[in-house]
Structure formats: C-alpha cells, structure tokens
Design an enzyme around this catalytic site. Structure first.
Site, mmCIF file in Angstrom:
data_model
loop_
_atom_site.group_PDB
_atom_site.id
_atom_site.type_symbol
_atom_site.label_atom_id
_atom_site.label_comp_id
_atom_site.label_asym_id
_atom_site.label_seq_id
_atom_site.Cartn_x
_atom_site.Cartn_y
_atom_site.Cartn_z
ATOM 1 N N SER A 137 68.657 44.005 19.065
ATOM 2 C CA SER A 137 68.348 42.576 19.034
ATOM 3 C C SER A 137 68.315 41.986 20.438
ATOM 4 O O SER A 137 67.492 41.106 20.727
ATOM 5 C CB SER A 137 69.368 41.830 18.165
ATOM 6 N N ASP A 188 64.762 51.094 24.411
ATOM 7 C CA ASP A 188 64.660 49.898 23.579
ATOM 8 C C ASP A 188 63.576 48.944 24.054
ATOM 9 O O ASP A 188 62.793 48.419 23.256
ATOM 10 C CB ASP A 188 66.007 49.181 23.535
#
Length: 398
Positions: A137, A188
C-alpha cells in the site's frame, strides 16, 4: 471487486475528499495499484528476478498545483475521516523532517525536487489497498503521488514497461530508502508502475528489463486467492534489514556484486565458502531466483496449472532458510493446501501480511472456509480473503 470498480471508487473518493478539503474540484486524478508477488521473494535487492502482478485495489491521488513551494497532503481513512498533514515546505525537505504517513508523499516530493520539480501542490489520497497486509500500500501511495506531481508539471508517463517508468520506480525506491528510511528493493514500485492486465511482470532487477508474461488464470479454471492474515509482527522492519545486510555481506565475502551471480550449479560449493549463519540466506536467494525462471518457463509453455509445487517450495525456503514466515502464515498455507489449493506461499516481506494460493475455481469456497476454520481453531481473528485478478498499473484517471 474488479479493477474498473476499484479504480472508479478510488477516483470518486479522492475527488470528493478533495472537494471537501479545498472547496473545488482537483485538476487531475492519478492512481496506482498494490501488488502481489507470484514468486521471487527477497531477490530484488540481490539483483535477481521477480514475478509480480498488480492488484485491482488502488490508491488515488487527487491533485491541483499551487503557486508556492508548499505541499499540502490529506488522506481519507477507511473510517471515512479525512486526516490532514502539516503543510510541507518542499525547499526545506530533508530526511527526518517529516514522519508518520506524510513521510511517504514528502519523500517523493524530496526526490522530485532533486530532478528540478519543486512546485507545490494540494494532494488528497484515497483508496482500498489493504494496509499492513504486505500488498504494498505504501508504494501504491508513492507511485500515485509521483504520477500526480509529474502530471501537474505536464509530464505524463507513457506505457507500462518503458525506461521512463523504470526511472520513476528507482526514484520512488530512493524516496523509500533514503527519506522514509525503509531498506526496500525495487519490486514493489516497478510492479505498481509497470504491470498490465492479465499478465505477470517478469523483471530482471539488474538490467531493468521487463517482460509481460500471460497469466490468465480464469482461462484454465484457476484463481489466485489472497489470504491476508491481518497480522504484522513488530520485528518486521529490523528483520528485513538484517537479512538484506546478511546477503550483502555474503556477496562481499564471495567477491561478487550480488547473489544473482551465484549459479545453481555452483551453489553447494559456494555455500561451503561461507560462515554458517549466511548459508541459509544465500541458499534461499539462489534457489528462489531459479524458481522464478522455472515458473516463467512453465507459463510460456501454457502450463499454469503446474506452478503449484514451485509456490510450495518457495514458502518452505522462506520459512526454513530465510526465516521470515510466521505461524499465522504457515497455518494459512497448510490449510489452503489441505482444502484443495494446488500450491501456496507467503508473499511480501514476511513477518506477517499475506499468503497466496493457486486454487481451482470450484475449490475457492473450500479454501476460504478451511483457512477460516484453522484460524478459528487457534483462537485468532478470521483472515481476510479475496480473489486477485492481474490488473493494470499506475496511470491518470481524470
């Protein structure tokens, strides 16, 4: 929820929150997804191979430019409340000057300032990427902010997988490493920026080369089920750093740039040259790189249903050699397999977060029920589960 629904909801939430804070509509909205790593864990900071795909879940950044050099950031929480950070003077940003959640957008602004972009902006963030679940996130937030600040400056990024996006991924990594202080690799950011729908992203971290590898699970009656254990252990950041330093020390002792340079055929001989405490770390990285290559080969051959054993082996390696699994993750993996999953593994940095399972569509209910029952038997709160559909990477929504 599919990608379009999530994208629309994040866009609408960020836009309405922006109106609430600033009284006007934003000039634009950009969003970026969280990610699941199919296989290739803790290989990215060893110049290795990774194989992630983007989730439908996204973080949106509604934004308008300012005439000064101030960054004003607010975020819409899952409880519907808006939290505003103190105004940030971009010209005075230094590592350590901003803490908490605001450090992530501030770190992006700090890096972009070094590349000639120091104009202020009003930003409001909203989305549905689960926090603390190992689904990246924070990187979704940073990538959305990067695209928003660049977009306000007239610099819209081109298609996923291009050198321009890889450059931004490295900028985001610098924000995370040097400003926020988290020693993350490149997986990521690259996944959030470069993935495409219905594919996994094969990334060679050393060269920066990427390949979109078809991953249409539904076409062969399979799904990837994400199991969010809803746990995160307090030693996750320190444990990650310890393992990264261990692999770097091993590479130094071996006289190589990174563990990527150890061939599978030379693994046993190489391990014999290392101190005992570094042996399992090196074994994991080298064998995990090989597992990524093997899975890519199977996907190219149209044998998606055969990747399960590689997921299983990856989990065992992370549990026993890298020692980053937890009892909650191990329980989720074993319960999923007992209920019919073809393979399962923890995903992400470890010490909590999520596991994934490759599941026949007809067994999804059984797997979700089996994992929930296993948690109930331990007295733990139930895990959160959802089916992950490979989705599009970051971009401008409005």
């Amino acid at each position: 929820m599919n990608e379009n629904q999530s994208r629309f909801q994040a866009h609408e939430a960020a836009t309405e929150a922006f109106r609430s804070v600033h009284g006007t509509a934003p000039q634009g909205v950009w969003s970026a997804p969280g990610r699941v790593n199919l296989i290739g864990e803790h290989t990215d900071y060893n110049d290795g191979f990774v194989l992630p795909f983007a989730l439908p879940h996204r973080i949106a950044a509604a934004a308008s430019p300012r005439e000064d050099q101030v960054l004003r950031v607010a975020t819409l929480g899952s409880d519907g409340r808006i939290q505003q950070a103190d105004p940030i003077d971009i010209t005075s940003l230094r590592p350590g000057t901003v803490d908490g959640w605001a450090a992530y957008p501030a770190g992006v602004a700090w890096v972009l300032r070094d590349h000639g972009l120091d104009r202020g902006a009003d930003l409001v963030l909203a989305g549905d990427v689960p926090t603390g679940a190992g689904l990246s996130s924070s990187h979704a937030l940073e990538c959305a902010v990067s695209l928003a600040l660049l977009g306000l400056d007239g610099q819209e990024l081109d298609q996923p997988g291009t050198p321009e996006r890889m450059k931004i991924a490295r900028w985001v990594q610098r924000a995370e490493n040097d400003f926020v202080g988290a020693p993350t690799g490149l997986l990521d950011q690259t996944a959030s920026l470069c993935c495409t729908a219905s594919n996994v992203l094969f990334l060679d971290v050393r060269s920066g080369e990427t390949e979109q590898v078809p991953f249409d699970t539904a076409a062969v009656g399979l799904r990837i089920v994400v199991i969010d254990t809803r746990t995160k252990h307090s030693h996750s950041e320190s444990g990650y750093g310890e393992r990264r330093r261990g692999t770097e020390r091993a590479a130094d002792l071996l006289g190589i740039k990174a563990l990527r340079d150890v061939a599978m055929a030379d693994l046993d001989a190489t391990l014999g040259r290392l101190p005992a405490e570094l042996v399992p770390l090196v074994r994991h990285v080298v064998t995990e790189n090989q597992r990524v290559l093997d899975v890519v080969g199977l996907l190219h051959a149209g044998r998606l249903e055969d990747i399960g054993p590689f997921l299983d082996a990856s989990h065992v390696s992370m549990r026993d050699d890298y020692r980053i699994s937890t009892v909650e993750l191990d329980t989720a993996v074993e319960a999923a397999k007992a209920a019919g999953a073809l393979g399962a593994r923890m995903t992400g940095g470890g010490f909590g977060g999520s596991a994934i399972a490759l599941v026949p569509e007809s067994k999804i209910g059984d797997v979700e029920a089996g994992v929930t029952a296993a948690y109930e038997a331990e007295g733990w709160r139930p895990p959160r589960t959802f089916v992950a559909v490979p989705s599009a990477g970051a971009g401008r929504d409005a």
